[in-house]
Design an enzyme around this catalytic site. Sequence first.
Site, mmCIF file in Angstrom:
data_model
loop_
_atom_site.group_PDB
_atom_site.id
_atom_site.type_symbol
_atom_site.label_atom_id
_atom_site.label_comp_id
_atom_site.label_asym_id
_atom_site.label_seq_id
_atom_site.Cartn_x
_atom_site.Cartn_y
_atom_site.Cartn_z
ATOM 1 N N TYR A 40 0.851 -1.179 0.000
ATOM 2 C CA TYR A 40 0.000 0.000 0.000
ATOM 3 C C TYR A 40 0.891 1.234 0.000
ATOM 4 C CZ TYR A 40 -4.429 2.401 0.560
ATOM 5 O OH TYR A 40 -5.531 3.190 0.355
ATOM 6 N N LYS A 95 -19.918 -21.279 -11.216
ATOM 7 C CA LYS A 95 -19.170 -21.073 -12.456
ATOM 8 C C LYS A 95 -17.745 -20.627 -12.128
ATOM 9 C CE LYS A 95 -19.906 -20.733 -17.050
ATOM 10 N NZ LYS A 95 -20.821 -21.504 -17.909
ATOM 11 N N ALA A 196 -34.828 -22.120 -30.630
ATOM 12 C CA ALA A 196 -34.274 -20.975 -31.349
ATOM 13 C C ALA A 196 -33.841 -19.881 -30.388
ATOM 14 C CB ALA A 196 -35.313 -20.439 -32.337
ATOM 15 N N GLY A 197 -33.416 -20.295 -29.199
ATOM 16 C CA GLY A 197 -32.884 -19.352 -28.230
ATOM 17 C C GLY A 197 -31.396 -19.141 -28.421
ATOM 18 N N ALA A 198 -30.742 -18.683 -27.367
ATOM 19 C CA ALA A 198 -29.323 -18.328 -27.458
ATOM 20 C C ALA A 198 -28.470 -19.498 -27.911
ATOM 21 C CB ALA A 198 -28.837 -17.811 -26.104
ATOM 22 N N ALA A 199 -28.645 -20.664 -27.280
ATOM 23 C CA ALA A 199 -27.812 -21.814 -27.608
ATOM 24 C C ALA A 199 -28.096 -22.335 -29.012
ATOM 25 C CB ALA A 199 -28.023 -22.923 -26.587
#
Length: 424
Positions: A40, A95, A196-199
């Site tokens: 510091y 994650k 038909a989504g993101a994936a």
Amino acid sequence: MAEYSRKQEALDYHEFPQPGKLAISVTKPFTTYEELSLAYSPGVAEPVKAIAANPEDAFRYTSRGNLIAVITNGTAVLGLGNTGALASKPVMEGKAVLFKKFADVNVFDIEVDADNPDDFVDTVARIAPTFGGINLEDIAAPHCFEIETRLIERLDIPVFHDDQHGTAIIVAAGLKNALDLQGKRLEDAVIVCMGAGAAGVASMKLLLEMGAKLDNVFMLDRKGVIHSDRDDLTPQKAEFATRTNLRTVDDAMRNADVFIGLSGPDTVTQDMIRAMPPRPVVFALSNPNPEISPELAMAARDDLIMATGRSDYPNQINNVLGFPYIFRGALDVRARRINTTMHIAAANALQALAREPVPTSVLEAHDQTSMAFGPEYIIPSPFDPRLIDFIPAAVAAAAVETGVARTGYPKHYPQPAVATPGTD
């Protein structure tokens, strides 16, 4: 009682011996007054001045180069839907654990209370200097497409929506191997994508980049086949609107060499599987319950190759095979973005690794005496210790090749010589 016990076990795991799954550790000596003065004031002023003069020095003097943000607004959490930002935190911490465990990438999980894309993009862009990369997570379509595109344009660090591209990369790797085993080529295959989504959108885009033909791709949403006569399509769906008389799932499946399900449970019947041409490939990836169970699909015919998103069946399409290692490679060359060439490189590396002899440690992890490339092993195991050698090297080489890397190919990496399997 068993269900309750499992629920309590999960809650106890997250609460004890201390709440949550993450902690921060100090990486430098900090036991004396001299070390305090370096960490510091006054010593910290020197790296501050260096970074002010040359922002790239942040990678030298701070943790930025090995730190990513896992960021969500909680609008599409696992199979739970819009839980809100706060309730998504256990997933984001999970994650982070995967990033650290598999690729030694540090993570701050950040839950943003912002359903409006403008607010979300502005928040992420303003905190981006902290990080070497941004992993977007569990953001509902169609906002996820806009958010990722705007952040990629605005930032000079990798922005990667794992629900889109992570899934697409693993699907592409497994599908190329499955088609090879079935004596078919991606360039010729008729592909039906339910969802038909993101994936779904990202997976089909990547397959087109890798050789699939748009005329052979039939995407379905809740209203059936996405075709050019429909007037209710989002821009993302409209890219896959084909001139066809096919309208229903049954219509589409009669000519499908490949079925990819990224939709919901129990939406495909045995009769649909029976109607497919010889030697089909079926990826039923809805979690926890697939579009059709492997038991039902295999009972319908014995010449198919099957994959799911579950760990209790062979051929699990699992994003953990991708995102930790993709970011590892991108961070190690200080990439400004993760582009399509890097996606393809990761998919090719996974495809190649599945064809290598399976090490003993993987056999032990799966409690198997033998495993080898074939109909029940088209994608590597998440426990394969060679993932860290194959994928980051391929991604880093692609970043250097396409000019998005700030540095050269890392000297400690293996030679970037991953060939595309199944090609000359």
